[in-house]
Design an enzyme around this catalytic site. Structure first.
Site, short mmCIF file in Angstrom:
data_model
loop_
_atom_site.label_atom_id
_atom_site.label_comp_id
_atom_site.label_asym_id
_atom_site.label_seq_id
_atom_site.Cartn_x
_atom_site.Cartn_y
_atom_site.Cartn_z
N TYR A 82 -15.76 16.45 -16.55
CA TYR A 82 -16.10 15.03 -16.53
C TYR A 82 -17.25 14.82 -15.54
O TYR A 82 -17.20 15.33 -14.41
CB TYR A 82 -14.86 14.23 -16.12
CG TYR A 82 -15.12 12.77 -15.99
CD1 TYR A 82 -15.36 12.01 -17.13
CD2 TYR A 82 -15.15 12.14 -14.75
CE1 TYR A 82 -15.63 10.65 -17.02
CE2 TYR A 82 -15.40 10.79 -14.65
CZ TYR A 82 -15.64 10.04 -15.79
OH TYR A 82 -15.91 8.71 -15.68
N ARG A 86 0.84 -1.21 0.00
CA ARG A 86 0.00 0.00 0.00
C ARG A 86 0.87 1.25 0.00
O ARG A 86 0.57 2.23 -0.64
CB ARG A 86 -0.98 0.01 1.19
CG ARG A 86 -1.73 1.34 1.33
CD ARG A 86 -3.08 1.26 2.01
NE ARG A 86 -3.15 0.33 3.12
CZ ARG A 86 -2.60 0.52 4.32
NH1 ARG A 86 -1.95 1.64 4.59
NH2 ARG A 86 -2.71 -0.41 5.25
N ASP A 101 -7.00 18.75 -14.65
CA ASP A 101 -7.25 17.38 -15.13
C ASP A 101 -6.79 17.35 -16.58
O ASP A 101 -7.42 17.94 -17.45
CB ASP A 101 -8.74 17.04 -14.99
CG ASP A 101 -9.06 15.61 -15.44
OD1 ASP A 101 -8.29 15.05 -16.24
OD2 ASP A 101 -10.11 15.07 -15.00
N LYS A 112 -7.41 6.13 -19.61
CA LYS A 112 -7.67 6.67 -20.94
C LYS A 112 -6.39 6.60 -21.80
O LYS A 112 -5.95 5.52 -22.08
CB LYS A 112 -8.22 8.09 -20.81
CG LYS A 112 -9.33 8.23 -19.73
CD LYS A 112 -10.59 7.46 -20.07
CE LYS A 112 -11.59 7.40 -18.91
NZ LYS A 112 -11.98 8.67 -18.34
C1 PLP Z 1 -12.53 9.11 -17.20
C2 PLP Z 1 -12.18 10.43 -16.63
C3 PLP Z 1 -12.03 10.61 -15.25
C4 PLP Z 1 -12.27 9.48 -14.28
O1 PLP Z 1 -11.35 8.44 -14.44
P1 PLP Z 1 -11.67 6.90 -14.12
O2 PLP Z 1 -10.38 6.25 -14.42
O3 PLP Z 1 -12.79 6.48 -15.02
O4 PLP Z 1 -12.06 6.82 -12.69
C5 PLP Z 1 -11.68 11.87 -14.80
N1 PLP Z 1 -11.49 12.90 -15.64
C6 PLP Z 1 -11.64 12.77 -16.98
C7 PLP Z 1 -11.43 13.95 -17.87
C8 PLP Z 1 -12.00 11.53 -17.51
O5 PLP Z 1 -12.15 11.40 -18.83
#
Ligand code: PLP
Length: 386
Positions: free
Chosen positions: A100, A48, A171, A196
């Site tokens: 998001y 962890r 982000d 992603k």
């Molecule tokens: C998918 C996404 C998230 C969340 O990520 P997860 O891996 O699905 O929890 C946050 N911000 C953006 C811009 C995203 O496309």
């Protein structure tokens, strides 16, 4: 001299020949580590806190964003939820209105209950400074935003944040570190959904927090080991492997996205094509200054809700699925998928109408993508007599 980013996806600067010379970093599938003696440690005690495979991934992620520390978490949302632990009841954040959907849900339905207050504005275009209060602690943006592709000036927003002693949190999922590095432009913390573009194969969830501030790194490391949403050794390895091809995937996906955007523009059934790589996009010039590419995400609107739903029903090569950033081209209906939890009025105010579709363009042969779209659009035009 630091190496170029495409090389840093594959090699760490301080690469050493260990692990018997293994070229692919080994998966340390272990929860705990034996101590050589009392008061001694191999450098790893419990997974962890840290695990060698995850640490390797974190070094790569930090290097790609030019940060001093990257934390790998079990999903993008786990990363955003951990980021929120930096704040306390009574704090106030200014957040992008178009975000998001999961981030909106977290802020509205979890963080608010915990006493944190938010002001949502279009950070690209509205006055941020005018919204700053005595208890404001951070500005939280996406650029380009999801799904409306608003582009915010990161350096300018960072200056505003600095003047008022706020964190700027970005982000950076949509462009990936291959195309944009917010820390270089003055941001304090970068978030990624590693699910992603970084992972790139729609086969693992992951999230990252990357910073170049020593104090933030220390606070986040403490919160991380305490709350525990860490990335597993195997998933760390999958993301490490995905990142190796980040450069070629981003270049190819972007090329395809440009071709798809141009094709969509010529369709009579399409009313808007929102892609920052098109010179008519309001963020085009800014993107050219602050990023190295336009990415592979595009949003478009059709003449009617029925036409939008028909596209979703007819695609075959392109798949109708949530998520983005993988080698496969995916198409999403934000109204009922990614942004279903955003209240209808807010959604519509932000421009997410019932005829809006979002596409994550993959790395297939562009000829096949365009043929697929031609087939789908011709069918619909015939059936609906456009
Ligand atoms: C998918 C996404 C998230 C969340 O990520 P997860 O891996 O699905 O929890 C946050 N911000 C953006 C811009 C995203 O496309």
């Amino acid at each position: 001299m630091a190496r170029e980013i495409g090389t840093r996806c594959i090699h760490l600067e301080e690469e050493e020949l260990n692990h018997y010379g293994a070229i692919s970093f080994p998966i340390y599938q272990t929860a705990t580590f034996a101590h050589p003696g009392v008061g001694q440690s191999t450098g790893y005690d419990y997974s962890r806190v840290q695990n060698p495979t995850r640490e390797q991934l974190e070094k790569v992620a930090a290097s790609l964003e030019n940060g001093i520390d990257a934390l790998a978490l079990s999903s993008g949302m786990a990363a955003i939820a951990l980021m929120m632990e930096l704040f306390s009841p009574g704090d106030h954040l200014i957040v992008d209105a178009d975000l998001y959907g999961g981030s909106v849900r977290l802020f509205e339905q979890v963080s608010k209950k915990n006493g944190i207050d938010f002001t949502s504005i279009d950070c690209c275009c509205e006055d941020i400074e005018g919204q700053i209060r005595e208890n404001t602690k951070a500005i939280y943006i996406e650029t380009p935003t999801n799904p409306m592709m608003h582009v915010t000036d990161i350096a300018k927003t960072a200056e505003t944040a600095k003047r008022h002693g706020l964190f700027l949190i970005v982000d950076n999922t949509f462009l990936s570190p291959y195309f944009q590095n917010p820390l270089e432009l003055g941001a304090d913390l970068v978030i990624h959904s590693g699910t992603k573009f970084l992972g790139g194969h729609n086969d693992a969830l992951a999230g990252f927090l990357v910073t170049n501030r020593e104090e933030l790194s220390e606070r986040l490391r403490f919160l991380y080991k305490t709350t525990g949403a860490v990335l597993s050794p195997f998933d760390s390895w999958l993301i490490l492997r995905g990142i190796k091809t980040l450069g070629v995937r981003m270049e190819r996906a972007q090329e395809n996205a440009m071709a798809v955007a141009e094709w969509l523009k010529g369709q009579k059934m399409v009313t808007d094509v929102i892609y920052p790589g098109l010179p008519e996009h309001p963020g085009y010039e800014l993107m050219k200054r602050q990023a190295r590419g336009f990415g592979a995400m595009l949003t478009f609107r059709l003449a009617s809700k029925e036409a939008a739903l028909a596209v979703l029903g007819k695609v075959r090569l392109i798949q109708y699925a949530e998520s983005l950033g993988g080698v496969e081209t995916l198409i999403t209906y934000p109204t009922t998928q990614t942004h279903a939890d955003v209240p209808k009025e807010v959604r519509e105010k932000n421009g997410i109408t019932e005829s809006t579709l979002r596409m994550s363009v993959g790395i297939e042969d562009v000829k096949d993508l365009l043929e697929e779209l031609e087939r789908v659009f011709e069918d619909i035009e015939k059936e609906m007599k456009y």
